[in-house]
Design an enzyme around this catalytic site. Structure first.
Site, PDB file in Angstrom:
ATOM      1  N   LYS A  11       1.321  -1.195  -0.074  1.00  0.00           N
ATOM      2  CA  LYS A  11      -0.038  -0.148   0.169  1.00  0.00           C
ATOM      3  C   LYS A  11       1.000   1.945  -0.457  1.00  0.00           C
ATOM      4  O   LYS A  11       1.852   1.358   0.271  1.00  0.00           O
ATOM      5  CB  LYS A  11      -0.701   0.332   0.869  1.00  0.00           C
ATOM      6  CG  LYS A  11       0.098   0.350   2.763  1.00  0.00           C
ATOM      7  CD  LYS A  11      -0.421   1.630   3.093  1.00  0.00           C
ATOM      8  CE  LYS A  11       0.384   1.664   4.591  1.00  0.00           C
ATOM      9  NZ  LYS A  11       1.665   2.471   4.530  1.00  0.00           N
ATOM     10  N   GLY A  99       7.739   1.080   4.831  1.00  0.00           N
ATOM     11  CA  GLY A  99       6.507   2.076   4.659  1.00  0.00           C
ATOM     12  C   GLY A  99       5.579   1.602   3.750  1.00  0.00           C
ATOM     13  O   GLY A  99       4.387   2.414   3.396  1.00  0.00           O
ATOM     14  N   GLY A 103       4.890  -6.166   5.695  1.00  0.00           N
ATOM     15  CA  GLY A 103       4.503  -6.843   6.746  1.00  0.00           C
ATOM     16  C   GLY A 103       2.684  -6.994   6.862  1.00  0.00           C
ATOM     17  O   GLY A 103       2.403  -8.490   7.012  1.00  0.00           O
ATOM     18  N   ASP A 137      -3.119  -2.028  10.315  1.00  0.00           N
ATOM     19  CA  ASP A 137      -2.620  -1.842   8.927  1.00  0.00           C
ATOM     20  C   ASP A 137      -3.028  -2.789   8.156  1.00  0.00           C
ATOM     21  O   ASP A 137      -3.689  -3.174   6.571  1.00  0.00           O
ATOM     22  CB  ASP A 137      -1.228  -1.443   7.609  1.00  0.00           C
ATOM     23  CG  ASP A 137      -0.633  -0.184   7.898  1.00  0.00           C
ATOM     24  OD1 ASP A 137      -1.451   0.901   8.680  1.00  0.00           O
ATOM     25  OD2 ASP A 137       0.057   0.406   7.707  1.00  0.00           O
TER      26      ASP A 137
END
Ligand code: ATP
Length: 285
Positions: A11, A99, A103, A137
């Site tokens: 992302k 960033g 993971g 996230d």
């Protein structure tokens, strides 16, 4: 035994604003998140005996309990009282500590993979709830397309599709710790905050010029101070014809949005000779 391979996209944050630091230590954020076609591939094979193994073709990620993919498997197997084990192999293509939620997206792929292999029938919302236990996230990584994220990043409003973006991404040759970058943020020092209203207006109008113009990330103030090369890469991308360039998340990856595929390809070929990790990408739907 049954096997599956799941694509796990990276992302980028097209905007990243921080509202305040909360009493629980987390920062209250507002961010437009977007999947790009920079993909890990997560292979999973169930086995009848207990135990989780993680292997990867990357030397940069742990292959034990510290791997978020391991933690995801442990969580979904445990919550569903399953005694089976799983072998996980991660084809790592997303730069680590960059960033780009590398993971988190692997963890999301494991939740989806085990749900499917074991026929658990969990809906996306249930998977997202599990994902939130693993990291802020992870819920977004279980969604398609783009979303406006609030809270710690787990409160998600899906955004409609907009124009496909032509992207060049450069990962400088070092990692940044998300915790350290957030820890260094002093909101009083930030000169420009994202104007989310203007960004979303451009988004719904398929207006790539203003989407690019409204891209803003408050964490740049911290990361550029630690690593001035981020600012250099941004300038290079803009000189090579990008509409705008921004750091993703807490960095150090920098991405640029181009109006035309040919211009993006030109910039990519120029930068590829200076930076080992440069990528020519687009939106991933
Ligand atoms: P975010 O933007 O979500 O904070 P990031 O993209 O900056 O994350 P990651 O690539 O997710 O960073 O890596 C952060 C840390 O997590 C690394 O130190 C790495 O060792 C660890 N890690 C654990 N599991 C994984 C995984 N499957 N892939 C990548 N990193 C992992």
């Amino acid at each position: 035994m049954k096997k599956v391979v799941i694509e796990a996209p990276a992302k980028i944050n097209l905007t990243l604003g921080v509202k305040r630091k909360r009493a629980d230590g987390y920062h209250e954020i507002e961010s437009v998140m977007h999947h790009i076609n920079l993909l890990d591939r997560v292979h999973m094979k169930m086995k009848s005996e207990e135990g989780i193994t993680v292997n990867s073709d990357s030397r940069l990620i742990p292959e034990d309990k510290n791997n978020l993919a391991y933690q995801a498997a442990e969580l979904i197997l445990g919550k569903n009282g399953l005694k089976e084990g799983v072998e996980i192999f991660i084809e790592k293509r997303i730069p680590v500590g960059a960033g780009l939620a590398g993971g988190s997206t692997d963890a999301a792929a494991v939740l989806r993979g085990i749900n499917s292999l074991m026929g658990l029938g969990l809906e996306r919302d249930a998977l997202m709830e599990l994902g939130a236990e693993l990291g802020s996230d992870v819920p977004f990584c279980l969604m398609d397309g783009s979303a406006l994220a609030r809270g710690r990043g787990e409160l998600l409003t899906p955004l409609p599709k907009t124009t496909e973006m032509q992207i060049v991404l450069v990962k400088p040759d070092f990692q940044l710790s998300t915790a350290q970058v957030y820890g260094g943020l002093v909101l009083g020092k930030v000169r420009r905050f994202p104007d989310i209203g203007a960004f979303l207006a451009a988004w719904t109008n398929y207006d790539i010029i203003n989407i690019a113009r409204e891209m803003e990330n408050v964490l740049e103030t911290v990361s550029i101070e630690k690593c001035p090369q981020i600012a250099v890469i941004k300038r290079e991308l803009i000189q090579l014809g990008a509409l705008n360039a921004l750091m993703s998340g807490s960095g150090p990856s920098v991405f640029a949005v181009f109006a035309e595929e040919e211009k993006a390809a030109y910039a990519y070929h120029k930068l590829k000779s200076c930076y080992q990790e440069a990528y020519l990408l687009r939106s991933y739907y």
